[in-house]
Design a protein around this motif. Structure first.
Motif, PDB file in Angstrom:
ATOM      1  N   ASN A  31     -33.108 -18.312 -20.054  1.00  0.00           N
ATOM      2  CA  ASN A  31     -33.026 -19.694 -20.548  1.00  0.00           C
ATOM      3  C   ASN A  31     -33.339 -19.785 -22.030  1.00  0.00           C
ATOM      4  N   LYS A  32     -34.373 -19.062 -22.436  1.00  0.00           N
ATOM      5  CA  LYS A  32     -34.748 -19.079 -23.851  1.00  0.00           C
ATOM      6  C   LYS A  32     -33.593 -18.584 -24.715  1.00  0.00           C
ATOM      7  N   ILE A  33     -32.987 -17.475 -24.285  1.00  0.00           N
ATOM      8  CA  ILE A  33     -31.880 -16.877 -25.047  1.00  0.00           C
ATOM      9  C   ILE A  33     -30.693 -17.841 -25.122  1.00  0.00           C
ATOM     10  N   VAL A  34     -30.370 -18.436 -23.983  1.00  0.00           N
ATOM     11  CA  VAL A  34     -29.202 -19.320 -23.899  1.00  0.00           C
ATOM     12  C   VAL A  34     -29.401 -20.587 -24.732  1.00  0.00           C
ATOM     13  N   LEU A  35     -30.650 -21.049 -24.802  1.00  0.00           N
ATOM     14  CA  LEU A  35     -30.918 -22.300 -25.536  1.00  0.00           C
ATOM     15  C   LEU A  35     -31.172 -22.077 -27.028  1.00  0.00           C
ATOM     16  N   LYS A  36     -31.183 -20.806 -27.456  1.00  0.00           N
ATOM     17  CA  LYS A  36     -31.479 -20.506 -28.853  1.00  0.00           C
ATOM     18  C   LYS A  36     -30.537 -21.206 -29.849  1.00  0.00           C
TER      19      LYS A  36
ATOM     20  N   MET B 246     -24.100  -3.735 -17.090  1.00  0.00           N
ATOM     21  CA  MET B 246     -24.899  -4.280 -18.200  1.00  0.00           C
ATOM     22  C   MET B 246     -26.162  -4.933 -17.666  1.00  0.00           C
ATOM     23  N   SER B 247     -27.207  -4.853 -18.471  1.00  0.00           N
ATOM     24  CA  SER B 247     -28.476  -5.459 -18.047  1.00  0.00           C
ATOM     25  C   SER B 247     -28.396  -6.980 -18.174  1.00  0.00           C
ATOM     26  N   ILE B 248     -29.311  -7.656 -17.499  1.00  0.00           N
ATOM     27  CA  ILE B 248     -29.375  -9.125 -17.573  1.00  0.00           C
ATOM     28  C   ILE B 248     -29.509  -9.565 -19.040  1.00  0.00           C
ATOM     29  N   TYR B 249     -30.365  -8.866 -19.795  1.00  0.00           N
ATOM     30  CA  TYR B 249     -30.580  -9.252 -21.192  1.00  0.00           C
ATOM     31  C   TYR B 249     -29.316  -9.110 -22.026  1.00  0.00           C
ATOM     32  N   GLU B 250     -28.614  -7.990 -21.844  1.00  0.00           N
ATOM     33  CA  GLU B 250     -27.372  -7.790 -22.601  1.00  0.00           C
ATOM     34  C   GLU B 250     -26.387  -8.930 -22.335  1.00  0.00           C
ATOM     35  N   VAL B 251     -26.218  -9.279 -21.062  1.00  0.00           N
ATOM     36  CA  VAL B 251     -25.264 -10.346 -20.724  1.00  0.00           C
ATOM     37  C   VAL B 251     -25.771 -11.694 -21.240  1.00  0.00           C
ATOM     38  N   ALA B 252     -27.088 -11.899 -21.188  1.00  0.00           N
ATOM     39  CA  ALA B 252     -27.648 -13.155 -21.702  1.00  0.00           C
ATOM     40  C   ALA B 252     -27.360 -13.285 -23.204  1.00  0.00           C
ATOM     41  N   TYR B 253     -27.485 -12.178 -23.944  1.00  0.00           N
ATOM     42  CA  TYR B 253     -27.176 -12.232 -25.380  1.00  0.00           C
ATOM     43  C   TYR B 253     -25.683 -12.466 -25.613  1.00  0.00           C
ATOM     44  N   ASN B 254     -24.846 -11.925 -24.731  1.00  0.00           N
ATOM     45  CA  ASN B 254     -23.415 -12.241 -24.828  1.00  0.00           C
ATOM     46  C   ASN B 254     -23.166 -13.735 -24.621  1.00  0.00           C
ATOM     47  N   LEU B 255     -23.924 -14.297 -23.705  1.00  0.00           N
ATOM     48  CA  LEU B 255     -23.771 -15.721 -23.419  1.00  0.00           C
ATOM     49  C   LEU B 255     -24.225 -16.556 -24.617  1.00  0.00           C
ATOM     50  N   GLU B 256     -25.317 -16.145 -25.221  1.00  0.00           N
ATOM     51  CA  GLU B 256     -25.790 -16.833 -26.430  1.00  0.00           C
ATOM     52  C   GLU B 256     -24.682 -16.831 -27.489  1.00  0.00           C
ATOM     53  N   LYS B 257     -24.069 -15.665 -27.652  1.00  0.00           N
ATOM     54  CA  LYS B 257     -22.994 -15.511 -28.644  1.00  0.00           C
ATOM     55  C   LYS B 257     -21.797 -16.399 -28.284  1.00  0.00           C
ATOM     56  N   ALA B 258     -21.437 -16.407 -27.005  1.00  0.00           N
ATOM     57  CA  ALA B 258     -20.297 -17.228 -26.562  1.00  0.00           C
ATOM     58  C   ALA B 258     -20.563 -18.705 -26.823  1.00  0.00           C
ATOM     59  N   ILE B 259     -21.818 -19.133 -26.603  1.00  0.00           N
ATOM     60  CA  ILE B 259     -22.179 -20.533 -26.866  1.00  0.00           C
ATOM     61  C   ILE B 259     -22.073 -20.820 -28.364  1.00  0.00           C
ATOM     62  N   ARG B 260     -22.644 -19.922 -29.166  1.00  0.00           N
ATOM     63  CA  ARG B 260     -22.624 -20.099 -30.609  1.00  0.00           C
ATOM     64  C   ARG B 260     -21.194 -20.173 -31.149  1.00  0.00           C
ATOM     65  N   GLN B 261     -20.306 -19.379 -30.577  1.00  0.00           N
ATOM     66  CA  GLN B 261     -18.926 -19.322 -31.076  1.00  0.00           C
ATOM     67  C   GLN B 261     -18.018 -20.374 -30.437  1.00  0.00           C
ATOM     68  N   SER B 262     -18.518 -21.068 -29.429  1.00  0.00           N
ATOM     69  CA  SER B 262     -17.664 -22.031 -28.723  1.00  0.00           C
ATOM     70  C   SER B 262     -17.270 -23.193 -29.632  1.00  0.00           C
ATOM     71  N   GLU B 263     -16.101 -23.743 -29.353  1.00  0.00           N
ATOM     72  CA  GLU B 263     -15.632 -24.903 -30.108  1.00  0.00           C
ATOM     73  C   GLU B 263     -16.652 -26.035 -29.990  1.00  0.00           C
ATOM     74  N   GLU B 264     -17.204 -26.202 -28.784  1.00  0.00           N
ATOM     75  CA  GLU B 264     -18.150 -27.288 -28.536  1.00  0.00           C
ATOM     76  C   GLU B 264     -19.363 -27.182 -29.466  1.00  0.00           C
ATOM     77  N   PHE B 265     -19.922 -25.974 -29.557  1.00  0.00           N
ATOM     78  CA  PHE B 265     -21.103 -25.810 -30.404  1.00  0.00           C
ATOM     79  C   PHE B 265     -20.751 -25.963 -31.880  1.00  0.00           C
ATOM     80  N   GLN B 266     -19.635 -25.396 -32.278  1.00  0.00           N
ATOM     81  CA  GLN B 266     -19.222 -25.468 -33.679  1.00  0.00           C
ATOM     82  C   GLN B 266     -18.994 -26.922 -34.110  1.00  0.00           C
ATOM     83  N   ARG B 267     -18.387 -27.703 -33.228  1.00  0.00           N
ATOM     84  CA  ARG B 267     -18.152 -29.119 -33.550  1.00  0.00           C
ATOM     85  C   ARG B 267     -19.462 -29.891 -33.622  1.00  0.00           C
TER      86      ARG B 267
END
Ligand SMILES: [Ca+2]
Ligand SMILES: [Ca+2]
Lengths: 114, 114
Positions: free
Chosen positions: A99-104, B1-22
């Motif tokens: 959750n922390k990572i996702v909400l960063k 992949m470990s939970i952490y690796e995938v969580a960081y991928n998710l963070e990246k996907a959120i950061r790069q998403s159109e929704e977040f960028q807008r």
């Protein structure tokens, strides 16, 4: 990859993780044993009732606190349930980390404009 | 992949998403405009105060409700802030969806043994 695709990958990673597999196995073990499952379900019920009272602001009786403490001491004596509780704690920690990572990204955005 | 690796991928996907960028762009736009940012921060403060009072059970005055409603009507008239609020809602929805997906393994486990 879309947010959804990566989220589903994360679901899969959690499901396949050693932590989840061990938690699942311990749950199954306990639920297949009548004495353990009764003790565990009883403990859960007491915890849930106290938690609900806390959330709604309802008064918690001294008796209830003592009952919960006794039950907690009892389940700690029970090897499998004690192990299950440890596995649950580890799982909660992992989920909190995720959750922390996702909400960063959002947290950074909001802090920037505070 | 470990939970952490995938969580960081998710963070990246959120950061790069159109929704977040807008959302980020709209935040920046508003904060760089003094009138908009003052109005928006004011609105946020009122919301936060009401939210805190709700959480702690403190009494909310009729005046405060009216002030919040007036402010909400006012910001809705403001194009950029209205857009920001829509983008925030969309983002909250996405995060809630992600949470649902991530918690599915545990939910299934607990439902199975209820
Ligand atoms: Ca048995
Ligand atoms: Ca300006």
């Amino acid at each position: 990859m879309s947010i959804y695709e990566v989220a589903y990958n994360l679901e899969k990673a959690i499901r396949q993780s050693e932590e989840f597999q061990r938690l699942k196995k311990m749950y199954e073990d306990i639920q297949h044993d009548e004495t353990s499952s009764r003790m565990f379900n009883n403990f859960r019920d007491i915890q849930m009732r106290l938690h609900q009272k806390q959330m709604t602001g309802e008064e918690i009786l001294q008796e209830e606190i003592e009952q919960a403490q006794k039950m907690a001491a009892l389940v700690q004596q029970h090897d499998k349930i004690a192990q299950l509780m440890e596995l649950e704690q580890r799982m909660s920690f992992l989920i909190a980390e995720v959750n922390k990572i996702v909400l960063k990204p959002l947290e950074e955005l909001y802090n920037k404009f505070e």
